[in-house]
Design an enzyme around this catalytic site. Sequence first.
Site, short mmCIF file in Angstrom:
data_model
loop_
_atom_site.label_atom_id
_atom_site.label_comp_id
_atom_site.label_asym_id
_atom_site.label_seq_id
_atom_site.Cartn_x
_atom_site.Cartn_y
_atom_site.Cartn_z
N HIS A 1 13.05 15.21 2.94
CA HIS A 1 13.05 13.78 3.76
C HIS A 1 11.75 12.35 3.36
O HIS A 1 11.72 12.16 3.70
CB HIS A 1 13.16 14.31 4.79
CG HIS A 1 13.05 13.56 6.06
ND1 HIS A 1 13.85 13.18 6.38
CD2 HIS A 1 11.63 13.11 6.70
CE1 HIS A 1 14.03 11.92 8.15
NE2 HIS A 1 12.62 11.87 7.79
N GLU A 2 10.41 13.79 3.49
CA GLU A 2 9.02 13.23 3.55
C GLU A 2 9.09 11.99 1.92
O GLU A 2 8.44 11.14 1.91
CB GLU A 2 7.58 13.66 3.86
CG GLU A 2 8.04 14.08 5.32
CD GLU A 2 8.15 13.39 6.08
OE1 GLU A 2 7.53 12.23 5.74
OE2 GLU A 2 9.02 13.39 7.15
N HIS B 1 10.86 9.41 2.37
CA HIS B 1 9.85 8.18 2.59
C HIS B 1 8.63 7.62 1.29
O HIS B 1 8.79 6.31 1.52
CB HIS B 1 9.76 8.70 4.11
CG HIS B 1 9.83 8.47 4.99
ND1 HIS B 1 10.93 7.52 6.13
CD2 HIS B 1 10.27 9.21 6.58
CE1 HIS B 1 10.93 7.09 7.16
NE2 HIS B 1 10.99 9.58 7.78
N HIS C 1 10.00 5.17 -1.08
CA HIS C 1 10.83 3.57 0.08
C HIS C 1 9.18 2.43 -0.63
O HIS C 1 9.42 1.47 -0.12
CB HIS C 1 11.19 4.16 1.22
CG HIS C 1 11.57 3.02 2.37
ND1 HIS C 1 12.30 2.89 2.99
CD2 HIS C 1 12.33 1.80 1.41
CE1 HIS C 1 12.71 1.68 3.59
NE2 HIS C 1 12.85 1.06 2.67
#
Length: 692
Positions: free
Chosen positions: A474-475, A478, A481
Site C-alpha cells: 500500500h505505502e 503511494h 505515485h
Amino acid sequence: MTHEAEGANPLLEPWGGPFEAPPFERLSVTHFRPAFEAALGEARAEIAAIAANSGAPTFTNTIEALERGGRTLDKVANVFFNLAGADSSPEIEAIEREIAPVLARHRNEIYLNAALYQRIAGLYEARETLGLDPEQARVLERYHVAFSRAGAGLPDAARTRLAEIGERLAVLGAQFGQNVLADEKAYTLVLEAADDLAGLPDWLVAAAARAAEDRGLAGKHVITLGRSSIEPFLQYSARRDLREKAFRAWAARGEQEGPTDNRAVASEIVRLRGERARLLGFESFAHYRLADTMAKTPQAARDLLDSVWTPALAQAAREEAALQAMIAEEGGNFKVAPWDWRYYAEKRRKAEFDLDENATKPYLQLDKMIEAAFYAANRLFGLTFAERRDIPLHHPDARSFTVFERNGAPVALFIGDYFARPSKHSGAWMNAFRVQEKLDGEVLPIVVNVLNFARAGEGSPSLLSFDDARTLFHEFGHALHGMLSNVTYPLLSGTNVSTDFVEFPSQVYENWLEQPEMLRRFARHYVTDEPMPEPLLEKLLLARRFNQGFATIEYTASALVDLDLHLTVPEDEVDVVAFEKKRLEQLGMPEAIIMRHRTPHFQHIFSGGGYAAGYYSYLWSEVLDADGFEAFAESGDIFQPQLAEKLHDHVYSAGNTRDPEAAYIGFRGRAPEPKALLLKRGLVDADSEEAK
C-alpha cells in the site's frame, strides 16, 4: 544527525551530494530554528514582491512566480517534518510546537493576501484568452480554488479571524500527535513470568525480547502499543487478563487525565473547523472539505459508507456468533469482548481454513516483500531499483535505492524506513524530502516510506503477517505515485490530489501482492528458501475474505464518526468521546468491536487533519481499486502492458494535472462500478442482486 552545530548551516546550503539528498551526516537539531527563520524571511520577501508587482498580472509573473517561491522553506520543512514523524526527540517536538503556528501564519500571509488573490482572480477570469496549455490551465484553476477556499476574497475581519483559526489549529494538531506518541512511548506491558508468554509464537517472543532490550530491560519481554506489537499479542496471547490490560491501554491512548489528554484538544479543533467553514459560507466543515473532492458532498460519502455498513453489520454478527460458540465449546462463560476477538478469530481461521498465521509468516520475509514490490513495479512500469549505501539517511534503519526507468535514466531516490522504534510515530505513511517538478529543469523526487514492523531478534530476518505485507505494498503504491510523477508544476506533483483519489494508486497496488503468480515467486521460507507450499498458498488466498465483517465495521465506524463529527457546527466545546459513544449506539455498533481509530487518538483527522471529514476516502478509493484491478483480472494478465501503460499515464505519472474522474476514466475507459467492492470484501455473493 550530529548533536552540535558546526560552522555554516547545511540546511541553507546547496546539497551537492548524491541525488542532492539532505546532508544528514552534517545536520544537528540546532540547525532547524535558524534555518526556518532564514527560509521564512526569504519566502516572505518573494511573496511580497509578487503581490507588489506593478506590472499587469501574467501567468509568468504571478502563477509561475508563486511556484518558484518558498523553495528553501520547502527544503527545510520537508527534512524537519520527516524527522518529526520518523525519528522525533524532545528537542524536535519543542521546535515543532514553536514552528507549527509560525508556518500557519506564513500560509495565511499567502492565501489570505487580498492583492495576490486579485492577481490570480483576474488571470482566472481571463483564462480563455491567455493561451495556456492544459497543465498551465489546471495549475491556475487550482490556485484560484486554493485562494478562494482559504477566504482570500472575504472582508478584512473575516480574513483576520481565519488567520487566527489557522494558527491555532496548527498548534493543536501538533499537540494532538505529540500526545498520542507520548502515550504510546509511556506504556509497556512487561511480561515477567514464563506463563505471561503463553500462546505467543517464537517470532513474537523474539520481537518482545528485542523491544525489552531497546528499553533497557534485557532478559524480559515487552509489548508496546505499536500495531506490530499489540495486534499480534491480542491475536495469540492465551492470557485473557493480559489481553484485556493491553487492549484497554491501546484503546485509551489520548484519553488519559493529565498533560497528554486529547479530549479538549479534539473538541477545540472541531469547533474551530466549524467556525472556519461558516466564515467561508459552508454549512459545516464536512461540506467545506468535500466540496473539492470526488465525492463533492457529505451525502455522497455517507451513501457509500451506508451501503457497506448494513451488510458488514450482518457479516460481523455471524462472525461474532461463531466466536461465541468457540468460547462455549472451550467451557468459557464470558461474552466475547474486544480483547477476545482477534484471539478467537485466529483460532477460527485455523479451524475453518486450516490456516495458522504462524505457518505463513516464515514465508513472508520483509526483504522478499520489498523485492516483490519492486518486481511488480518493474513488470508494470519498467522500473529497476539499485540499493546504495553512499547516501547518509535520517536513521541507521533506513535504506535507499536509486530508481531507474526503462531507458536506464534515474527517475527517483526511494528511501524505506521499516522498523518500529520509540522515536517514531505509529502507523505507516509515504512522504517526500523533495517532489518532482520541471519548471526550471528536471527535479527528481526523493520519496520515503515509513512503516512500523517489529524488528526480529539479532541475526534473524524480520517476518511479516499478510496484513503487514499488504501495508508495505500500500505505502509503496503511494511512493510510486510520487516517484513516477511527470509534471511541470510542483503544485500538481505526485500525490497532491484529492484525498478520495490519493488512495487509489496505493490501494490498487495491494492487489498485485495477492496474486498466486507473485506469491509463488516471493513467498519463500526464510530458512530453506522453499516456496510456500501450494496447499498453504491456496488456504491463504481462500482466507482473504475471512473476518471482513469485523474489518469493515471497525473502519466504517471510524469514517462515519469522523464525517458526522464534522457535520456538527458547535458554538461551544463538544464532548468528542460522548459524541462518539452516542453515534456508535445509533449505528448499532457491536459491543465486541471498537473503532479502528477512537477519537482521542484519531491522528488521521486531528494530527494535521489531512483526512478530516475525509476518512471515508479509503473506501471511496477502494471502489476505484476493486473496479480498476478487475480490468487486469479480466484481461488474463496481471501485468497486461496496455492497461499498465494507461494506469501509468493517467494515474501514477499524471499528478493533479486532470480531474480525478477524468483520470480514472482515461485508465479504465468508463466510470467505476461499486459492485466490485462488495465482492472483494465478501459482503455479497457473486450471484446476489447487489453484485449484479
